[in-house]
Design a protein around this motif. Structure first.
Motif, mmCIF file in Angstrom:
data_model
loop_
_atom_site.group_PDB
_atom_site.id
_atom_site.type_symbol
_atom_site.label_atom_id
_atom_site.label_comp_id
_atom_site.label_asym_id
_atom_site.label_seq_id
_atom_site.Cartn_x
_atom_site.Cartn_y
_atom_site.Cartn_z
ATOM 1 N N VAL A 1 0.818 -1.299 0.009
ATOM 2 C CA VAL A 1 -0.004 0.007 0.082
ATOM 3 C C VAL A 1 0.886 1.227 -0.062
ATOM 4 O O VAL A 1 1.744 1.347 0.995
ATOM 5 N N ILE A 2 0.883 2.058 -0.947
ATOM 6 C CA ILE A 2 1.428 3.186 -1.076
ATOM 7 C C ILE A 2 0.332 4.455 -0.914
ATOM 8 O O ILE A 2 -0.424 4.512 -1.674
ATOM 9 N N GLU A 3 0.686 5.176 0.127
ATOM 10 C CA GLU A 3 -0.324 6.177 0.311
ATOM 11 C C GLU A 3 0.197 7.496 -0.635
ATOM 12 O O GLU A 3 1.260 8.063 -0.640
ATOM 13 N N ASP A 4 -0.793 7.951 -1.410
ATOM 14 C CA ASP A 4 -0.630 9.276 -2.039
ATOM 15 C C ASP A 4 -0.894 10.226 -0.971
ATOM 16 O O ASP A 4 -2.374 10.648 -0.893
ATOM 17 N N ALA A 5 -0.177 10.748 -0.206
ATOM 18 C CA ALA A 5 -0.209 11.725 0.852
ATOM 19 C C ALA A 5 0.145 13.066 0.469
ATOM 20 O O ALA A 5 0.507 13.848 1.368
ATOM 21 N N ALA A 6 -0.064 13.346 -0.759
ATOM 22 C CA ALA A 6 0.373 14.687 -1.173
ATOM 23 C C ALA A 6 0.010 15.911 -0.561
ATOM 24 O O ALA A 6 0.712 16.870 -0.194
ATOM 25 N N CYS A 7 -1.266 15.781 0.030
ATOM 26 C CA CYS A 7 -1.965 16.896 0.710
ATOM 27 C C CYS A 7 -2.051 16.642 2.194
ATOM 28 O O CYS A 7 -2.664 17.543 2.654
ATOM 29 N N ALA A 8 -1.422 15.578 2.797
ATOM 30 C CA ALA A 8 -2.040 15.089 4.018
ATOM 31 C C ALA A 8 -0.980 15.520 5.006
ATOM 32 O O ALA A 8 -0.926 14.671 6.312
ATOM 33 N N LEU A 9 0.298 15.941 4.888
ATOM 34 C CA LEU A 9 1.121 16.302 5.881
ATOM 35 C C LEU A 9 0.595 17.116 7.163
ATOM 36 O O LEU A 9 -0.324 17.836 6.892
ATOM 37 N N GLY A 10 0.502 16.477 8.427
ATOM 38 C CA GLY A 10 -0.164 16.957 9.451
ATOM 39 C C GLY A 10 -1.479 16.462 9.853
ATOM 40 O O GLY A 10 -2.127 16.377 10.761
ATOM 41 N N GLY A 11 -2.008 15.581 8.892
ATOM 42 C CA GLY A 11 -3.184 14.703 9.127
ATOM 43 C C GLY A 11 -2.625 13.368 9.725
ATOM 44 O O GLY A 11 -1.783 12.819 9.649
ATOM 45 N N SER A 12 -3.919 12.717 10.380
ATOM 46 C CA SER A 12 -3.303 11.532 11.158
ATOM 47 C C SER A 12 -4.744 10.726 10.836
ATOM 48 O O SER A 12 -5.681 10.924 10.862
#
Length: 368
Positions: A147-158
Motif C-alpha cells: 500500500v503506497i499512500e498518495d499523501a500529497a495533501c496530508a502532512l499534518g493529518g493522522s
C-alpha cells in the motif's frame, strides 16, 4: 481574495542565501536535514526528498516492484498525477469510486477491484483527510500487495493516532505551493521498510551506489533528487508546521460555523479517529446548483474558488484510453461536478472566512 498564499518569510530567504554561499547546491546536507525532519514527524524510519510528489510516486511504485502490465488500484477522484505516475511505470490504473462524505476511496469497493495482475494499492488522502486505511490495509494484506499512500495533501493529518505517510508501506508528500508546507516544487517518500528504502535510494540517483572512490551503477535509475536550495526552504517550513496546522484547523472550524445552515452546501466531515490536515477546504454543492456558475459568481466578487479535484475517467486521455462510463463511478462523477474549493491559508482572517461564506450563500441564492 486568493485561493491560497504560501506561508513564507525572511527566514526562507536567509536559508536560500546560506545554501548559495556554501556552494553546495544539489542534494546535500539541507536535503538530509529535511528528510530527517519529515520522517521524524511521521514516525517513519526513512525519508527521501524528491523533485516532486509525482516523481516520488513513480519512484515508490518502481521500488515496490510494479512492472509494465501490472495493475495499481487508485481512487478515481484525484489530481491526474496519481494515475500518470502509474502509467509512467508502464502499469495500468484501476479506478475505484469514492465515498462522497470524505472524497476518499471507498474501501467497500476495494476487493472487487483486485485481479491476478494487481501489484499495489494507492489510496489518496483527499485534501488532507487520511483514507480509511484500516480496511484498505487489511484487504491489501490478504492479496499480498503493498500500500503506497498518495499523501500529497496530508502532512499534518493522522488516522487512529498515526501520521499520514506512515499508514502503509510507503507514503508520498507534495511540497507544491498549494500544499501544507512548500519548497516551491518538491516531494518526499517516507517508509519504515528497509529493503524498500534501499531500492528508493538507488533508483532516485541514477541507479548508483557510491563506493570508496566513485559510483557503481547497478540499475537504470532516475534523477529524482531535490536540490539543497529547495530543501533549505523545507527545513524552515517544517519549523512553521505546528503554527500552520493550528491556523488551518482554526479556519476550518470557522468555516464550519459560518456555513452551517447555508442551503445547498455540505461542509467537510471528519470521521472519528481521523485528523484532517485541511490542505484545502472543499465543500459539496447540491446537484441543482451550477458549480461552475458559482465559481464565476465568486470571481466577480473578487474571491478565487475552484473545483475540488478531477474525476480522472472524465479527462480526455483517460476517457479515450479506458472508456469508463460515468455510471461505473457515480460518486467520483458527482464530486467532479459539484465539489468546490474555498480559500484557505494561514494568513486568512476570521472576517475573510465570514465574507467568503456570506458571498457563497448570496451567489448560490442568485441561481434560484
Amino acid at each position: 481574495m486568493r485561493l491560497n498564499i504560501p506561508s513564507t518569510g525572511p527566514e526562507e530567504l536567509d536559508a536560500i542565501a546560506r545554501v548559495l554561499e556554501s556552494g553546495y547546491l544539489t542534494q546535500g546536507p539541507q536535503a538530509a536535514e529535511f528528510e530527517r525532519l519529515v520522517s521524524k514527524h511521521t514516525g517513519s524510519r526513512f525519508g527521501f526528498a524528491t523533485s516532486s510528489a509525482t516523481t516520488g510516486i513513480h519512484l515508490a511504485l518502481h521500488a515496490a516492484g510494479v512492472k509494465p502490465g501490472d495493475e495499481v488500484i487508485i481512487p478515481d477522484f484525484s489530481f491526474p498525477a496519481t494515475a500518470n505516475a502509474v502509467i509512467q511505470q508502464g502499469a495500468v490504473p484501476v479506478f475505484v469510486d469514492i465515498e462522497l462524505s470524505t472524497f476518499n476511496l471507498d474501501p467497500r469497493l476495494l476487493r472487487e477491484a483486485f485481479t491476478t495482475r494487481t501489484r499495489a494499492v494507492m489510496p489518496v488522502h483527499a485534501f488532507g483527510l487520511p483514507a480509511d486505511m484500516g480496511p484498505i490495509n487489511a484487504v491489501a494484506a490478504e492479496f499480498g500487495v503493498p500500500v503506497i499512500e498518495d499523501a500529497a495533501c496530508a502532512l499534518g493529518g493522522s488516522y487512529r493516532g498515526r501520521e499520514a505517510g506512515a499508514l502503509g508501506d510507503a507514503g508520498v508528500f507534495s511540497f507544491h505551493p498549494r500544499k501544507i508546507i512548500t519548497t516551491g516544487e518538491g516531494g518526499m517518500i517516507t517508509t519504515s521498510d528497509e529493503s524498500l528504502a534501499e531500492r528508493i535510494s538507488v533508483l532516485r540517483s541514477h541507479g548508483a551506489v557510491r563506493g570508496s572512490h566513485f559510483m557503481s551503477f547497478v540499475d537504470a535509475g532516475y534523477n529524482y533528487r531535490l536540490s539543497d536550495v529547495h530543501a533549505a526552504i523545507g527545513v524552515v517550513q517544517m519549523g512553521r508546521l505546528a503554527s500552520i496546522m493550528s491556523d488551518r484547523w482554526r479556519l476550518a472550524d470557522r468555516y464550519a460555523l459560518e456555513l452551517d445552515g447555508v442551503e445547498g452546501v455540505t461542509a467537510p466531515t471528519v470521521p472519528d479517529g481521523s485528523v484532517h490536515a485541511f490542505q484545502s477546504y472543499v465543500v459539496l454543492l447540491d446537484d441543482a446548483i451550477d458549480r461552475d456558475a458559482v465559481i464565476d459568481g465568486m470571481r466577480a466578487r473578487d474571491i478565487e474558488t475552484t473545483l475540488g479535484t478531477y474525476s480522472m475517467h472524465l479527462q480526455p486521455y483517460f476517457r479515450d484510453r479506458f472508456g469508463i462510463a460515468d455510471e461505473m463511478l457515480p460518486m467520483a462523477t458527482r464530486a467532479h461536478r459539484s465539489a468546490l474549493t474555498l480559500p484557505l491559508y494561514p494568513q486568512l482572517s476570521d472576517e475573510e472566512v465570514s465574507e467568503v461564506s456570506a458571498t457563497l450563500a448570496d451567489v448560490i441564492g442568485s441561481q434560484k
